[in-house]
Design a protein around this motif. Structure first.
Motif, PDB file in Angstrom:
ATOM      1  N   SER A  17       0.843  -1.193   0.000  1.00  0.00           N
ATOM      2  CA  SER A  17       0.000   0.000   0.000  1.00  0.00           C
ATOM      3  C   SER A  17       0.879   1.244   0.000  1.00  0.00           C
ATOM      4  O   SER A  17       2.071   1.191   0.322  1.00  0.00           O
ATOM      5  CB  SER A  17      -0.908   0.002   1.227  1.00  0.00           C
ATOM      6  OG  SER A  17      -0.135   0.071   2.406  1.00  0.00           O
ATOM      7  N   LEU A  18       0.256   2.377  -0.379  1.00  0.00           N
ATOM      8  CA  LEU A  18       1.017   3.622  -0.455  1.00  0.00           C
ATOM      9  C   LEU A  18       0.063   4.804  -0.391  1.00  0.00           C
ATOM     10  O   LEU A  18      -1.054   4.752  -0.922  1.00  0.00           O
ATOM     11  CB  LEU A  18       1.804   3.691  -1.765  1.00  0.00           C
ATOM     12  CG  LEU A  18       2.551   5.001  -2.051  1.00  0.00           C
ATOM     13  CD1 LEU A  18       3.662   5.222  -1.035  1.00  0.00           C
ATOM     14  CD2 LEU A  18       3.121   5.005  -3.470  1.00  0.00           C
ATOM     15  N   ARG A  19       0.499   5.864   0.278  1.00  0.00           N
ATOM     16  CA  ARG A  19      -0.207   7.144   0.234  1.00  0.00           C
ATOM     17  C   ARG A  19       0.815   8.228  -0.028  1.00  0.00           C
ATOM     18  O   ARG A  19       1.814   8.330   0.683  1.00  0.00           O
ATOM     19  CB  ARG A  19      -0.935   7.418   1.560  1.00  0.00           C
ATOM     20  CG  ARG A  19      -1.843   8.629   1.489  1.00  0.00           C
ATOM     21  CD  ARG A  19      -2.567   8.894   2.799  1.00  0.00           C
ATOM     22  NE  ARG A  19      -1.719   9.594   3.763  1.00  0.00           N
ATOM     23  CZ  ARG A  19      -2.170  10.233   4.835  1.00  0.00           C
ATOM     24  NH1 ARG A  19      -3.479  10.253   5.080  1.00  0.00           N
ATOM     25  NH2 ARG A  19      -1.344  10.821   5.672  1.00  0.00           N
ATOM     26  N   SER A  21       1.334  12.556  -0.786  1.00  0.00           N
ATOM     27  CA  SER A  21       0.650  13.772  -0.367  1.00  0.00           C
ATOM     28  C   SER A  21       0.979  14.961  -1.250  1.00  0.00           C
ATOM     29  O   SER A  21       1.963  14.977  -1.991  1.00  0.00           O
ATOM     30  CB  SER A  21       1.015  14.094   1.085  1.00  0.00           C
ATOM     31  OG  SER A  21       2.392  14.441   1.176  1.00  0.00           O
ATOM     32  N   VAL A  68      -7.756   3.719  -6.972  1.00  0.00           N
ATOM     33  CA  VAL A  68      -7.105   4.671  -6.080  1.00  0.00           C
ATOM     34  C   VAL A  68      -8.166   5.387  -5.252  1.00  0.00           C
ATOM     35  O   VAL A  68      -9.356   5.373  -5.600  1.00  0.00           O
ATOM     36  CB  VAL A  68      -6.275   5.723  -6.848  1.00  0.00           C
ATOM     37  CG1 VAL A  68      -5.121   5.059  -7.587  1.00  0.00           C
ATOM     38  CG2 VAL A  68      -7.159   6.523  -7.813  1.00  0.00           C
ATOM     39  N   THR A  69      -7.692   6.016  -4.167  1.00  0.00           N
ATOM     40  CA  THR A  69      -8.572   6.822  -3.322  1.00  0.00           C
ATOM     41  C   THR A  69      -7.940   8.185  -3.127  1.00  0.00           C
ATOM     42  O   THR A  69      -6.757   8.292  -2.803  1.00  0.00           O
ATOM     43  CB  THR A  69      -8.783   6.163  -1.952  1.00  0.00           C
ATOM     44  OG1 THR A  69      -9.362   4.876  -2.134  1.00  0.00           O
ATOM     45  CG2 THR A  69      -9.707   7.014  -1.088  1.00  0.00           C
ATOM     46  N   SER A  71      -8.183  11.747  -1.000  1.00  0.00           N
ATOM     47  CA  SER A  71      -8.738  12.294   0.240  1.00  0.00           C
ATOM     48  C   SER A  71      -8.087  13.631   0.536  1.00  0.00           C
ATOM     49  O   SER A  71      -7.114  14.014  -0.115  1.00  0.00           O
ATOM     50  CB  SER A  71      -8.508  11.309   1.404  1.00  0.00           C
ATOM     51  OG  SER A  71      -7.122  11.071   1.581  1.00  0.00           O
ATOM     52  N   TYR A  80      -4.382  13.812  -0.640  1.00  0.00           N
ATOM     53  CA  TYR A  80      -3.652  12.550  -0.686  1.00  0.00           C
ATOM     54  C   TYR A  80      -4.154  11.662  -1.821  1.00  0.00           C
ATOM     55  O   TYR A  80      -5.321  11.726  -2.217  1.00  0.00           O
ATOM     56  CB  TYR A  80      -3.818  11.806   0.644  1.00  0.00           C
ATOM     57  CG  TYR A  80      -3.447  12.635   1.840  1.00  0.00           C
ATOM     58  CD1 TYR A  80      -4.421  13.353   2.540  1.00  0.00           C
ATOM     59  CD2 TYR A  80      -2.121  12.749   2.258  1.00  0.00           C
ATOM     60  CE1 TYR A  80      -4.086  14.141   3.626  1.00  0.00           C
ATOM     61  CE2 TYR A  80      -1.777  13.539   3.350  1.00  0.00           C
ATOM     62  CZ  TYR A  80      -2.765  14.238   4.032  1.00  0.00           C
ATOM     63  OH  TYR A  80      -2.422  15.023   5.103  1.00  0.00           O
ATOM     64  N   GLN A  82      -4.011   7.482  -2.658  1.00  0.00           N
ATOM     65  CA  GLN A  82      -3.731   6.249  -1.932  1.00  0.00           C
ATOM     66  C   GLN A  82      -4.034   5.013  -2.773  1.00  0.00           C
ATOM     67  O   GLN A  82      -5.011   4.972  -3.508  1.00  0.00           O
ATOM     68  CB  GLN A  82      -4.574   6.230  -0.655  1.00  0.00           C
ATOM     69  CG  GLN A  82      -4.360   5.045   0.241  1.00  0.00           C
ATOM     70  CD  GLN A  82      -5.135   5.191   1.545  1.00  0.00           C
ATOM     71  OE1 GLN A  82      -5.433   6.291   2.004  1.00  0.00           O
ATOM     72  NE2 GLN A  82      -5.471   4.074   2.149  1.00  0.00           N
ATOM     73  N   TRP A  83      -3.158   4.020  -2.633  1.00  0.00           N
ATOM     74  CA  TRP A  83      -3.360   2.689  -3.215  1.00  0.00           C
ATOM     75  C   TRP A  83      -3.364   1.671  -2.073  1.00  0.00           C
ATOM     76  O   TRP A  83      -2.552   1.775  -1.145  1.00  0.00           O
ATOM     77  CB  TRP A  83      -2.235   2.296  -4.160  1.00  0.00           C
ATOM     78  CG  TRP A  83      -2.067   3.115  -5.399  1.00  0.00           C
ATOM     79  CD1 TRP A  83      -2.492   2.797  -6.653  1.00  0.00           C
ATOM     80  CD2 TRP A  83      -1.363   4.362  -5.523  1.00  0.00           C
ATOM     81  NE1 TRP A  83      -2.116   3.761  -7.556  1.00  0.00           N
ATOM     82  CE2 TRP A  83      -1.415   4.727  -6.891  1.00  0.00           C
ATOM     83  CE3 TRP A  83      -0.689   5.191  -4.629  1.00  0.00           C
ATOM     84  CZ2 TRP A  83      -0.838   5.900  -7.375  1.00  0.00           C
ATOM     85  CZ3 TRP A  83      -0.117   6.361  -5.107  1.00  0.00           C
ATOM     86  CH2 TRP A  83      -0.195   6.701  -6.465  1.00  0.00           C
ATOM     87  N   THR A  84      -4.210   0.647  -2.156  1.00  0.00           N
ATOM     88  CA  THR A  84      -4.186  -0.421  -1.156  1.00  0.00           C
ATOM     89  C   THR A  84      -3.354  -1.613  -1.629  1.00  0.00           C
ATOM     90  O   THR A  84      -2.808  -2.344  -0.807  1.00  0.00           O
ATOM     91  CB  THR A  84      -5.610  -0.904  -0.838  1.00  0.00           C
ATOM     92  OG1 THR A  84      -6.240  -1.310  -2.063  1.00  0.00           O
ATOM     93  CG2 THR A  84      -6.417   0.206  -0.178  1.00  0.00           C
TER      94      THR A  84
END
Lengths: 118, 110
Positions: A17-19, A21, A68-69, A71, A80, A82-84
């Motif tokens: 996973s990765l976030r 910014s 992706v997400t 936020s 941000y 984000q990938w899970t």
């Protein structure tokens, strides 16, 4: 000066996973949507989605929906991406940019290189 | 939806003018006056040159101009300078969940 500053380069393995910014300064953070764009080597940018920092309402490109997400944290003036579960095909430079309407993005962050390799 | 179509490369000598085309469809360029152009130098982020077909942001040189006819947009760079050597991308709004970019055109100043 209006600025978007992104987090640094990342090297990850498939499945991790990765976030990343994007922190804004120099303007009222909640006055403009922020977008994320992907640029693969030698290719044009691809629009991934956008978020309204006021209420975190998001709109995704059908090509990236579910992968992706996006936020936001108003208290940190930050957005941000984000990938899970990363894939090797996620290797690219990712940019955030302030959306000024239509197809107008200004300014852009400096980019974050994400490398996914086993 | 497919990406917008740009020539892979164009070139010109200092002082000359060049034009880069960007072809879309009746669902994007032809439907909305929301075409933008970006300049990207190697290793740098894209920079907005033109928005809403013909408008220049503050600080962008008047040597950059643009237009649209039907489904095709065009960027003209006049009085070419060495510093104009870069990749150029067009972009068009195509709906609330669709924003398209071209594949890019490499401008070489001879």
């Amino acid at each position: 000066e209006v600025q978007l500053v992104q987090s640094g380069a990342e090297v990850k393995k498939p499945g991790e996973s990765l976030r990343i910014s994007c922190t804004a300064s120099g303007y009222s953070f909640t006055s403009f949507w922020i977008t994320w764009l992907r640029q693969m080597p030698g290719k044009g940018p691809e629009w991934m989605g956008k978020i309204d920092p006021t209420d975190s309402y998001t709109t995704y490109s059908p090509s990236f929906q579910g992968h992706v997400t996006i936020s936001a944290d108003k208290s940190a003036n930050s957005v941000y991406l984000q990938w899970t579960s990363l894939k090797t095909s996620d290797t690219a430079v990712y940019y955030c940019a302030r959306w000024k309407g239509g197809s107008s993005f200004d300014p852009w962050g400096q980019g974050t290189l994400v490398t996914v390799s086993s | 939806q497919s990406a917008l179509t740009q020539p892979a490369s164009v070139s010109g000598s200092p002082g000359q003018s060049i034009t880069i085309s960007c072809t879309g469809s009746s669902g994007d360029i032809g439907a909305f006056n929301f075409v933008s152009w970006y300049q990207q130098r190697p290793g740098k982020a894209p920079k907005l040159l033109i928005f809403e077909v013909t408008e220049r942001p503050s600080g962008v040189s008047s040597r950059f101009s643009a237009s649209k006819a039907g489904n095709t947009a065009s960027l003209t760079v006049s009085g070419l300078q060495a510093e104009d050597e870069a990749d150029y991308y067009c972009s068009s709004y195509a709906g609330s969940k669709v924003l398209l970019f071209g594949g890019g055109t490499k401008l070489t100043v001879l």
